[in-house]
Design a protein around this motif. Structure first.
Motif, PDB file in Angstrom:
ATOM      1  N   MET A 118       0.833  -1.183   0.000  1.00 44.55           N
ATOM      2  CA  MET A 118       0.000   0.000   0.000  1.00 44.55           C
ATOM      3  C   MET A 118       0.880   1.248   0.000  1.00 44.55           C
ATOM      4  O   MET A 118       1.753   1.409   0.820  1.00 44.55           O
ATOM      5  CB  MET A 118      -0.894  -0.011   1.245  1.00 44.55           C
ATOM      6  N   SER A 119       0.621   2.144  -0.963  1.00 45.89           N
ATOM      7  CA  SER A 119       1.393   3.383  -1.090  1.00 45.89           C
ATOM      8  C   SER A 119       0.487   4.583  -0.890  1.00 45.89           C
ATOM      9  O   SER A 119      -0.672   4.569  -1.278  1.00 45.89           O
ATOM     10  CB  SER A 119       2.013   3.480  -2.484  1.00 45.89           C
ATOM     11  N   ARG A 120       1.058   5.633  -0.306  1.00 42.61           N
ATOM     12  CA  ARG A 120       0.375   6.924  -0.230  1.00 42.61           C
ATOM     13  C   ARG A 120       1.016   7.794  -1.297  1.00 42.61           C
ATOM     14  O   ARG A 120       2.202   8.104  -1.231  1.00 42.61           O
ATOM     15  CB  ARG A 120       0.532   7.561   1.141  1.00 42.61           C
ATOM     16  N   ILE A 121       0.215   8.166  -2.280  1.00 41.84           N
ATOM     17  CA  ILE A 121       0.722   8.939  -3.406  1.00 41.84           C
ATOM     18  C   ILE A 121       0.114  10.331  -3.345  1.00 41.84           C
ATOM     19  O   ILE A 121      -1.105  10.494  -3.381  1.00 41.84           O
ATOM     20  CB  ILE A 121       0.371   8.258  -4.747  1.00 41.84           C
ATOM     21  N   GLY A 122       0.958  11.335  -3.244  1.00 41.22           N
ATOM     22  CA  GLY A 122       0.496  12.717  -3.161  1.00 41.22           C
ATOM     23  C   GLY A 122       0.373  13.345  -4.524  1.00 41.22           C
ATOM     24  O   GLY A 122       1.143  13.042  -5.443  1.00 41.22           O
ATOM     25  N   TYR A 123      -0.609  14.213  -4.658  1.00 40.05           N
ATOM     26  CA  TYR A 123      -0.803  14.965  -5.904  1.00 40.05           C
ATOM     27  C   TYR A 123      -0.968  16.438  -5.554  1.00 40.05           C
ATOM     28  O   TYR A 123      -1.844  16.814  -4.776  1.00 40.05           O
ATOM     29  CB  TYR A 123      -2.033  14.468  -6.662  1.00 40.05           C
ATOM     30  N   ALA A 124      -0.079  17.270  -6.104  1.00 41.77           N
ATOM     31  CA  ALA A 124      -0.129  18.717  -5.894  1.00 41.77           C
ATOM     32  C   ALA A 124      -0.366  19.388  -7.240  1.00 41.77           C
ATOM     33  O   ALA A 124       0.192  18.969  -8.252  1.00 41.77           O
ATOM     34  CB  ALA A 124       1.170  19.207  -5.281  1.00 41.77           C
ATOM     35  N   ARG A 125      -1.216  20.424  -7.239  1.00 42.06           N
ATOM     36  CA  ARG A 125      -1.512  21.127  -8.483  1.00 42.06           C
ATOM     37  C   ARG A 125      -1.779  22.595  -8.202  1.00 42.06           C
ATOM     38  O   ARG A 125      -2.405  22.953  -7.207  1.00 42.06           O
ATOM     39  CB  ARG A 125      -2.754  20.538  -9.157  1.00 42.06           C
ATOM     40  N   LEU A 171      -2.253   3.281  -9.840  1.00 39.05           N
ATOM     41  CA  LEU A 171      -2.827   2.923  -8.539  1.00 39.05           C
ATOM     42  C   LEU A 171      -3.058   1.423  -8.451  1.00 39.05           C
ATOM     43  O   LEU A 171      -3.544   0.798  -9.397  1.00 39.05           O
ATOM     44  CB  LEU A 171      -4.162   3.652  -8.309  1.00 39.05           C
ATOM     45  N   ARG A 172      -2.704   0.837  -7.302  1.00 41.91           N
ATOM     46  CA  ARG A 172      -2.928  -0.587  -7.042  1.00 41.91           C
ATOM     47  C   ARG A 172      -3.919  -0.717  -5.897  1.00 41.91           C
ATOM     48  O   ARG A 172      -4.147   0.246  -5.149  1.00 41.91           O
ATOM     49  CB  ARG A 172      -1.605  -1.254  -6.665  1.00 41.91           C
ATOM     50  N   PRO A 173      -4.498  -1.889  -5.725  1.00 46.21           N
ATOM     51  CA  PRO A 173      -5.424  -2.079  -4.605  1.00 46.21           C
ATOM     52  C   PRO A 173      -4.758  -1.700  -3.273  1.00 46.21           C
ATOM     53  O   PRO A 173      -3.619  -2.073  -3.014  1.00 46.21           O
ATOM     54  CB  PRO A 173      -5.744  -3.575  -4.655  1.00 46.21           C
ATOM     55  N   GLY A 174      -5.467  -0.904  -2.492  1.00 46.36           N
ATOM     56  CA  GLY A 174      -4.970  -0.479  -1.192  1.00 46.36           C
ATOM     57  C   GLY A 174      -4.191   0.823  -1.208  1.00 46.36           C
ATOM     58  O   GLY A 174      -3.932   1.410  -0.162  1.00 46.36           O
ATOM     59  N   ASP A 175      -3.800   1.310  -2.410  1.00 46.06           N
ATOM     60  CA  ASP A 175      -3.086   2.583  -2.505  1.00 46.06           C
ATOM     61  C   ASP A 175      -4.017   3.731  -2.142  1.00 46.06           C
ATOM     62  O   ASP A 175      -5.242   3.601  -2.167  1.00 46.06           O
ATOM     63  CB  ASP A 175      -2.544   2.810  -3.916  1.00 46.06           C
ATOM     64  N   GLU A 176      -3.399   4.864  -1.842  1.00 47.49           N
ATOM     65  CA  GLU A 176      -4.173   6.027  -1.429  1.00 47.49           C
ATOM     66  C   GLU A 176      -3.667   7.268  -2.163  1.00 47.49           C
ATOM     67  O   GLU A 176      -2.479   7.584  -2.117  1.00 47.49           O
ATOM     68  CB  GLU A 176      -4.022   6.208   0.077  1.00 47.49           C
ATOM     69  N   LEU A 177      -4.555   7.942  -2.868  1.00 45.57           N
ATOM     70  CA  LEU A 177      -4.257   9.215  -3.527  1.00 45.57           C
ATOM     71  C   LEU A 177      -4.563  10.316  -2.519  1.00 45.57           C
ATOM     72  O   LEU A 177      -5.679  10.403  -2.009  1.00 45.57           O
ATOM     73  CB  LEU A 177      -5.115   9.388  -4.783  1.00 45.57           C
TER      74      LEU A 177
END
Length: 189
Positions: free
Chosen positions: A1-8, A54-60
């Motif tokens: 499980m990964s936490r992936i950040g998105y900034a814009r 994104l994979r199962p369990g990942d978090e955007l």
């Protein structure tokens, strides 16, 4: 499980650092960022890359809901795409996640409020412009190109395509400038 950040941010002159710092503090191991309008998903390559991987369990993770988009339908479609990949979406301010059913409801309402707020801002802006025009004090936005420099290059018989390269703009922008009454003269191709 990964936490992936998105900034814009919407424009090149805006700063991403505050968002990136908040995403790092939240433990995002990967952070993707871009400077592009949130009005639609068109041209938002970094967001598309995140969704694709994104994979199962990942978090955007985003700092605010409007970083995902300004249109409720776009935001809901994006959340739906994440769910199709069995991933979650978390907004830091206010802290809401799609991990629970209540999070879906809150994000839907927040998306609708954000879209409504955007419409109100545009309406107030247009009203202010109209009022300023009536008073004779509205001058429009700041020109992004030096119109006089374009006129000088045209008078020097520089081809429009060369002017566009020199001014770092499109040929269409040069033609629009040349249509201005103060700069009327046939362009050279």
């Amino acid at each position: 499980m990964s936490r992936i950040g998105y900034a814009r941010v919407s424009t090149i002159d805006q700063d991403l650092e505050t968002q990136i710092a908040k995403l790092k503090a939240e433990g995002c191991g990967i952070i993707r960022s871009e400077k592009v309008s949130g009005a639609s998903r068109d041209g938002r390559a970094e967001l598309a890359t995140i969704i694709d991987f994104l994979r199962p369990g990942d978090e955007l993770v985003v700092t605010r809901l409007d970083r995902l988009g300004r249109d409720t339908r776009d935001v809901l479609n994006l959340i739906h795409e994440c769910e199709q990949r069995e991933a979650f979406v978390t907004v830091l301010d206010p802290h809401v996640s799609t991990r629970g059913e209540m999070g879906h409801i809150v994000l839907t309402v927040l998306g609708m409020v954000a879209q409504m707020e955007r419409r109100f801002i545009k309406e107030r802006q247009l009203e202010g412009i109209e009022q300023a025009k009536r008073k004779g004090i509205y001058r429009g936005g700041t020109p992004r190109l030096d119109y006089q420099r374009v006129a000088e290059l045209v008078r020097a018989n520089i081809p429009v395509s060369e002017i566009a390269k020199t001014m770092k703009c499109s040929r269409m922008q040069v033609y629009r400038i040349l249509k201005r009454p103060s700069l009327q003269r046939g362009p050279v191709e």
